[in-house]
Design a protein around this motif. Structure first.
Motif: not given
Length: 314
Positions: A233-234, A236-237, A241
């Motif tokens: 998830q990190d 992905r974020r 960004n």
């Protein structure tokens, strides 16, 4: 081409009225024009300086951003000084040749910006979908070829408009209800059949800006598909960004243009000054806000701006 009956007189000098119906408000209207122009010049010049002088920023994403900043300066300079001359000094008189030169640079620079935004979408697509091959695919040679192709396309597609306008006879009026020369604005004061101008203008729009929008959309569909297949998830974020600034700039560039086009096509009851103001927003807003968006949302650019503006003062 069929030609309507008209006298042999053809205007070679035109008068730009600025914002029709709001002539008494021109001084006040000039304030946002002037502020946006100053911000666009300073912000984009600073971006270009930072990217060209910092070797750590000699990466594909920043080189494309440098091209965008250069196009922003050109777009602002080809339109805003003329508008300010009208607002401040009532200097709306312009020769036909100068008018054609201005419309050539306005339209070609606008198309160049669209092409650069497509190249930036391609850059993000490669960075996210093929991260291990990013530097081997987007070499400096390829970036140079992309840049040359973008500018050749913009100048090549707009160049025939010069001859399409030159063949017209301008006997209806020499008054142009705008702050600058635009192709169709000039063609509408002609006595001749302008269907060729309209159809070629539509062809240019469809083969450049509309095609770019479709390809940018496809790029981001593929980007999102790749991002949502990332297990972390990190990560992905972080991937999303990296696209944030570019998405904001895309919306800012295409959004007002699409809205203005829809208004012009379907809202015929709207007064001319609204059309001119909306068209002005399309040209004023992106060059002013693009460097701000990248300065705020891109860490490397933000750090370099702080270093340039504040460290040297100590």
């Amino acid at each position: 081409m069929t030609t309507s009956n008209h006298s042999g007189v053809s205007h070679t000098v035109f008068r730009l009225l600025g914002i029709p119906g709001l002539e008494d408000q021109h001084v006040w209207i000039s304030i946002p024009f002037f502020i946006s122009y100053v911000i666009a010049l300073l912000g984009n010049s600073l971006l270009i300086f930072i990217i060209l002088t910092k070797r750590s920023l000699h990466q594909p994403m920043y080189l494309f951003l440098c091209m965008l900043a250069g196009a922003d300066v050109a777009l602002s300079t080809s339109t805003v000084p003329q508008a300010l001359a009208i607002f401040w000094f009532h200097a709306g008189e312009i020769s036909l040749d100068r008018c054609i030169t201005q419309l050539f640079f306005i339209h070609s620079t606008f198309i160049s910006e669209s092409g650069i935004l497509l190249a930036m979408a391609f850059d993000r697509f490669i960075a996210i979908c093929y991260p291990l091959r990013y530097t081997t695919i987007l070499t400096n040679t390829l970036i140079g070829k992309i840049g040359v192709t973008i500018f050749l396309r913009s100048y090549g597609t707009v160049f025939p408009i010069i001859f399409l306008v030159k063949r017209l006879t301008f006997c209806k009026s020499n008054i142009l209800l705008n702050t600058g020369c635009k192709h169709i604005v000039l063609a509408h004061v002609s006595c001749d059949d302008i269907r060729e101008n309209i159809w070629y203008g539509l062809f240019v729009l469809m083969s450049t800006v509309v095609l770019d929008i479709v390809l940018v959309f496809i790029s981001y569909v593929l980007i999102l598909r790749a991002v949502f297949h990332i297990p972390s998830q990190d990560a992905r974020r972080k991937a999303l960004n990296t696209c944030g600034s570019h998405v904001c700039v895309i919306i800012l560039f295409y959004g007002p243009g699409i809205f203005t086009t829809l208004i012009q096509r379907f809202a015929h009851h709207i007064t001319p000054h609204i059309h001119v103001l909306l068209a002005s927003v399309c040209i004023l807003a992106p060059p002013m806000l693009n460097p701000i968006i990248y300065g705020v949302k891109t860490k490397q650019i933000r750090e370099e701006i702080v270093h340039v503006l504040f460290t040297r003062q100590k």
